[in-house]
Scaffold this motif. Structure first.
Motif, short mmCIF file in Angstrom:
data_model
loop_
_atom_site.label_atom_id
_atom_site.label_comp_id
_atom_site.label_asym_id
_atom_site.label_seq_id
_atom_site.Cartn_x
_atom_site.Cartn_y
_atom_site.Cartn_z
N VAL A 186 5.92 41.86 24.73
CA VAL A 186 5.30 40.39 24.72
C VAL A 186 6.29 39.77 23.50
O VAL A 186 5.92 40.22 22.49
CB VAL A 186 4.02 40.45 24.60
N GLY A 190 4.42 37.79 20.39
CA GLY A 190 3.14 38.62 20.56
C GLY A 190 2.33 38.99 19.38
O GLY A 190 1.29 39.26 19.39
N GLY A 203 0.42 34.61 22.43
CA GLY A 203 1.15 35.80 22.82
C GLY A 203 0.29 37.16 22.16
O GLY A 203 0.32 38.19 22.68
N ALA A 204 -0.34 36.87 21.07
CA ALA A 204 -1.73 37.89 20.46
C ALA A 204 -2.46 38.32 21.39
O ALA A 204 -2.96 39.48 21.61
CB ALA A 204 -1.92 37.49 19.22
N TYR A 226 -2.28 37.71 24.75
CA TYR A 226 -1.62 38.75 26.15
C TYR A 226 -1.53 39.91 25.60
O TYR A 226 -1.67 40.90 26.33
CB TYR A 226 -0.12 37.95 26.31
N SER A 227 -1.01 40.30 24.45
CA SER A 227 -0.87 41.82 23.82
C SER A 227 -1.99 42.71 23.91
O SER A 227 -2.21 43.47 24.45
CB SER A 227 -0.20 41.71 22.40
N ILE A 259 2.19 48.25 24.70
CA ILE A 259 2.60 47.04 24.48
C ILE A 259 3.53 46.97 23.27
O ILE A 259 3.42 47.69 22.44
CB ILE A 259 1.48 46.06 24.01
N VAL A 289 4.87 44.58 20.74
CA VAL A 289 4.69 43.25 20.39
C VAL A 289 5.83 42.77 19.42
O VAL A 289 6.25 43.36 18.29
CB VAL A 289 3.22 43.15 19.44
N ASP A 339 8.13 39.91 17.44
CA ASP A 339 7.91 38.49 17.03
C ASP A 339 8.77 38.42 15.80
O ASP A 339 8.99 39.40 15.19
CB ASP A 339 6.41 38.65 16.48
N ASN A 355 7.28 35.09 26.08
CA ASN A 355 6.30 34.02 25.49
C ASN A 355 6.58 33.29 24.13
O ASN A 355 6.22 32.24 23.87
CB ASN A 355 4.93 34.67 25.16
#
Ligand SMILES: NC(=O)c1ccc[n+]([C@@H]2O[C@H](COP(=O)([O-])OP(=O)(O)OC[C@H]3O[C@@H](n4cnc5c(N)ncnc54)[C@H](O)[C@@H]3O)[C@@H](O)[C@H]2O)c1
Length: 266
Positions: free
Chosen positions: A25, A28, A33-34, A36-37, A47, A49, A51, A104
């Motif tokens: 993501v 994320g 996004g957080a 979704y994660s 996941i 994450v 970013d 995302n």
């Protein structure tokens, strides 16, 4: 053309099952996004994450692990080719595969709302670099892994602005329209590898930054135009993303799913 018999189909109980799937993501660490994660992890996915905000990515990955899930934090500027490649390599090194990529990350909430002729050229270029080049680089980075596995899911985040022609962030709206064209054309190019590429177009969503930067009258006005008469929150988008990551959407590609409580109809 494949003349083989139709696939047997999964038992209904497994259609939406993402247990063990490795999902990257981007963006994320914050906002939608957080969510979704965390929600994909609750559904059993592993996941990554990813970013540009390293601390935020680590915080979200930490929360997932505390809750009993599996997550890796990766610091990445998706507009940077080598960083995107390293992100995919880190995912594979940690979990051994990449099943899905949720594109995302994007520049939006930090962009001022201003008339099109007042947009700074450097800001225009940065929006395109993150929202479009970043999308391209992340897809290209995961492609070898998905091709090798013989399947993959790419979910690109567009925006309902594209269907409404929402003004005052012309660079942003233009980039999100690009996401729709990108999704369609890439779907055709990678269909032979059994990789599905779809987009989700969120309506105005009260995520962290968006909730604090959107003028209240703008939100109220937008909410009045929804068929379902309330504000939209990050959780409202999760079902569409889980669906497009899961086996339930295995014969859907090149599509853009509008999730906005029935605001734009497309
Ligand atoms: N919130 C809305 O109303 C809305 C509506 C339509 C579409 N969207 C889209 O949904 C997505 C998430 O929106 P949000 O409201 O959570 O936004 P946000 O600004 O809160 O979060 C964006 C995330 O992307 C990360 N990011 C920014 N540039 C990056 C880069 N170069 N590399 C890696 N990560 C980077 C940020 O650190 C942040 O974690 C965005 O693509 C946005 O355009 C949002």
């Amino acid at each position: 053309m494949d003349a083989s018999p139709p696939p047997a189909g999964l038992p209904g109980a497994r259609l939406f099952d993402v247990t063990g799937d490795v999902v990257i993501v981007t963006g994320g660490g914050n906002g939608i996004g957080a969510v979704y994660s965390r929600r994909l992890a609750e559904a059993g996915a592993r996941i990554v994450v990813a970013d540009i905000d390293r601390n935020a990515a680590e915080a979200v990955a930490g929360k997932v692990r505390e809750a009993g899930g599996m997550a890796l934090a990766v610091a990445v500027d998706i507009a940077d080719e080598s960083a995107a490649t390293s992100m995919a390599a880190a995912a594979e090194a940690e979990f051994g595969r990449i099943d899905a990529l949720v594109n995302n990350a994007g520049l939006m909430s930090e962009l001022g709302r201003r008339a099109w002729h007042e947009i700074d050229v450097a800001e225009w270029d940065r929006v395109m670099a993150v929202n479009l080049r970043g999308l391209f680089l992340c897809c290209r980075a995961v492609y070898p892994y998905m091709r090798r596995q013989g399947r993959g899911k790419i979910v690109n985040i567009s925006s309902g602005r594209v269907f409404e022609g929402t003004p005052y962030r012309l660079h942003y709206t233009t980039s999100k329209a690009g996401v729709v064209g990108f999704t369609r054309a890439l779907a055709r190019e990678v269909g032979g590898d059994n990789i599905c590429v779809n987009a989700v177009a969120p309506g105005l969503t009260l995520s962290g930054a968006q909730a604090t930067t959107s003028p209240p009258e703008y939100v109220l006005d937008y909410d009045r135009g929804r068929s379902l008469r309330r504000s939209q929150y990050p959780d409202d988008l999760v079902g569409a993303v889980v669906f497009l990551v899961s086996r339930a959407s295995d014969f859907i590609t090149g599509q853009t799913l509008n999730v906005d409580g029935g605001h734009a109809m497309h």
